[in-house]
Write a protein that holds these residues in place. Structure first.
Motif, PDB file in Angstrom:
ATOM      1  N   GLU A 127      16.109  18.353  20.574  1.00  0.00           N
ATOM      2  CA  GLU A 127      16.097  18.620  19.137  1.00  0.00           C
ATOM      3  C   GLU A 127      17.385  19.309  18.698  1.00  0.00           C
ATOM      4  O   GLU A 127      17.907  19.033  17.608  1.00  0.00           O
ATOM      5  N   ARG A 128      17.918  20.186  19.534  1.00  0.00           N
ATOM      6  CA  ARG A 128      19.203  20.813  19.237  1.00  0.00           C
ATOM      7  C   ARG A 128      20.327  19.773  19.245  1.00  0.00           C
ATOM      8  O   ARG A 128      21.233  19.818  18.411  1.00  0.00           O
ATOM      9  N   VAL A 129      20.244  18.840  20.192  1.00  0.00           N
ATOM     10  CA  VAL A 129      21.250  17.770  20.233  1.00  0.00           C
ATOM     11  C   VAL A 129      21.175  16.937  18.960  1.00  0.00           C
ATOM     12  O   VAL A 129      22.199  16.622  18.334  1.00  0.00           O
ATOM     13  N   TRP A 130      19.953  16.571  18.559  1.00  0.00           N
ATOM     14  CA  TRP A 130      19.760  15.770  17.349  1.00  0.00           C
ATOM     15  C   TRP A 130      20.311  16.483  16.120  1.00  0.00           C
ATOM     16  O   TRP A 130      20.995  15.881  15.288  1.00  0.00           O
ATOM     17  N   ALA A 131      20.044  17.780  16.020  1.00  0.00           N
ATOM     18  CA  ALA A 131      20.504  18.545  14.857  1.00  0.00           C
ATOM     19  C   ALA A 131      22.014  18.661  14.819  1.00  0.00           C
ATOM     20  O   ALA A 131      22.602  18.777  13.736  1.00  0.00           O
ATOM     21  N   GLY A 132      22.680  18.604  15.964  1.00  0.00           N
ATOM     22  CA  GLY A 132      24.122  18.760  16.006  1.00  0.00           C
ATOM     23  C   GLY A 132      24.899  17.477  15.924  1.00  0.00           C
ATOM     24  O   GLY A 132      26.141  17.511  15.920  1.00  0.00           O
ATOM     25  N   LEU A 133      24.215  16.324  15.838  1.00  0.00           N
ATOM     26  CA  LEU A 133      24.925  15.053  15.766  1.00  0.00           C
ATOM     27  C   LEU A 133      25.548  14.887  14.381  1.00  0.00           C
ATOM     28  O   LEU A 133      24.842  14.954  13.365  1.00  0.00           O
ATOM     29  N   PRO A 134      26.843  14.629  14.312  1.00  0.00           N
ATOM     30  CA  PRO A 134      27.491  14.495  12.999  1.00  0.00           C
ATOM     31  C   PRO A 134      27.104  13.223  12.271  1.00  0.00           C
ATOM     32  O   PRO A 134      27.094  13.181  11.051  1.00  0.00           O
ATOM     33  N   ALA A 135      26.809  12.166  13.014  1.00  0.00           N
ATOM     34  CA  ALA A 135      26.442  10.884  12.393  1.00  0.00           C
ATOM     35  C   ALA A 135      25.284  10.297  13.178  1.00  0.00           C
ATOM     36  O   ALA A 135      25.230  10.405  14.399  1.00  0.00           O
TER      37      ALA A 135
END
Length: 511
Positions: free
Chosen positions: A215-223
């Motif tokens: 979920e942290r990875v998803w939130a940090g994806l720019p696009a």
């Protein structure tokens, strides 16, 4: 004459004064105790000197070996695959990123400790720690004991050590974010790697922590592109394993939207079209999502929805262009086609089970299972570099015997990007072939005089599970990648039908 002798005698005999002088001089007498003490001191002096030199030499050698090992991992094991075909079929997207990005290796901005922690995590995960398993009651985020859980979890030592090192690397990465020297993707790549390790640990605490990291990875994806689609698939699969089915459906719906470029009107009921994604990476992601969605509907009692997903999914996967012959395709293209073929075999197995549950004719289920077994065997044989037909009868339609011990072909083992996907696909294809043959055997048992045909199916299932057919009654062993529980089911089915067949033959031959 007398005077001469007297003078000579007086010269030879010492005077009393000379005697007294000689008596006053010290006389050194050899003392054994003194010699022993001096020898002992000299021995320990030399021993200390040589020990100190040895310690320094051993330390320098150990440090050289340690750093040399880390440099090997940095520059060889974590190197990025530069092959143009690999990049064309986007297997570089599948490769694990350990904070170095497209250049491979680790991010220099992590510093000495951070980079060594990342490499140590890779070493523990891939080369092991010398111990097969540990009994842990640890908090998977920190490795410290958690109070009040009241349960013991058996976890592979290599995974526990790897996740501890990854936690250290993530902590260092977070502390360096404000400096602006880290790559923007470094923290996300480390979080994804940590989540992957936690996911394989399999405990509920580990799965919850893995979901939090993704979920942290998803939130940090720019696009939100194909990379985000793979993260959404991971989150959907984790929610499914944790029993959060509504969240799982929502994440799978997002995955389908990102891969096909559509808008989902209802996240609780994912829908997909027959549009083929242009990206090979997106195609593989979509295929895996269809399998996950099919498994959920099949196991939750939504049989009609399951049948629709399976039939539509098979049509979609069959419409994706594939080489006429696997042997003529490049290794990256062949691996892509084999991946999709295996996913279609999983959908075929799901469809066979759903049709049986819907009380259709068993022969329909057998047809789908036969397709699944044939597809899975082709995948496994192709990855092992073996022909599809029997080596003793190449001109006939006799299939190649199970090859559960055949190793992966060299072209995949030498590729950093394709090694793990190919190895996992080979393992899964063998398990799928064994499962399909086992289910065919179960259905054949229900037929009139179908015991012998069922026995042949069970024997072939055992062959793919890693156990050759054993008619002497001995107990074999599961092959690599086959869980003990799965093997016991296959073995018990085989033994039951084998004994029944022998009994029937004995009764037939008796007068």
């Amino acid at each position: 004459m007398t005077e001469t002798n007297t003078a000579s005698t007086s010269n030879e005999q010492p005077t009393s004064r000379q005697k007294d002088a000689h008596a006053d001089q010290p006389v050194f007498i050899g003392d054994p105790f003194t010699h022993s003490t001096l020898f002992t001191l000299d021995f320990f002096k030399r021993l200390a000197k040589f020990s100190l030199v040895g310690v320094f030499a051993l330390g320098i050698t150990g440090w050289t070996v340690f750093e040399g090992l880390h440099m090997w991992v940095e520059n060889v094991e974590l190197a990025c695959d530069q092959d143009s075909e690999v990049r064309r079929w986007e297997w570089d997207h599948e490769a694990e990123k350990w904070s170095g990005g497209d250049k491979g290796g680790t991010d220099p901005a992590l510093g000495f400790k951070g980079r060594h922690a990342v490499r140590s995590a890779w070493i523990a995960e891939n080369w092991g720690t010398g111990s097969g398993a540990i009994i842990s009651r640890s908090d998977t985020s920190s490795g410290r004991g958690s109070q009040g859980t009241g349960s013991l979890n058996v976890i592979e030592a290599r995974l526990e050590v790897a996740q501890n090192f990854m936690a250290i690397a993530i902590s260092i990465s977070e502390s360096k974010m404000s400096s602006g020297k880290l790559r923007p993707q470094t923290l996300g790549e480390l979080l994804a790697r940590h989540a992957s390790v936690l996911e394989r640990m399999g405990t509920r605490d580990a799965l919850l922590q893995a979901r939090f990291q993704y979920e942290r990875v998803w939130a940090g994806l720019p696009a939100k592109g194909t990379g985000a689609a793979r993260v959404a698939l991971k989150l959907g699969d984790l929610d499914y394993r944790l029993g959060d089915f509504e969240d799982a459906l929502a994440w799978w719906a997002r995955t389908i939207s990102l891969t096909q470029g559509t808008q989902q009107s209802n996240l609780s009921a994912p829908e997909f079209t027959q549009a083929i994604p242009s990206s090979p990476y997106a195609q593989r992601t979509l295929a895996s999502t269809l399998v996950s969605l099919s498994a959920y509907y099949s196991t939750s009692g939504h049989l009609k929805q399951a049948q629709h997903v399976q039939e539509s999914g098979l049509d979609l996967l069959r419409s994706i262009p594939s080489p006429s012959r696997i042997s003529t395709a490049s290794p990256p293209q062949a691996l892509h086609s084999l991946f999709l073929l295996h996913r279609s075999s999983l959908l075929s197995i799901h469809l066979a089970e759903v049709l049986y549950a819907l009380r259709t004719a068993p022969e329909q289920s057998i047809q789908w299972l036969t397709r699944a077994a044939d597809s899975s065997e082709r995948v496994a044989l192709a990855l092992a570099g073996l022909p599809f037909t029997h080596p003793d009868a190449p001109g006939s339609a006799i299939p190649h015997p199970p090859a559960s011990e055949a190793s992966l072909v060299t072209v995949y083992t030498k590729s950093n990007a394709m090694r793990k996907p190919a190895k996992s696909l080979l393992r899964d294809a063998r398990r799928t072939a064994a499962e399909a043959w086992n289910l065919i055997g179960i259905l054949r048992e229900g037929e009139k005089d179908g015991a012998e045909r069922a026995l042949e199916c069970y024997e072939r299932a055992l062959g793919w599970a890693g156990v050759s057919s054993d008619r002497s009654g001995g107990i074999g062993e599961p092959g690599e990648g086959t869980p003990e529980a799965e093997w016991k089911v296959l073995w018990n089915n085989y033994v039951r039908v084998r004994d029944a067949t022998r009994k029937q033959m004995t009764q037939t031959t008796e007068p």
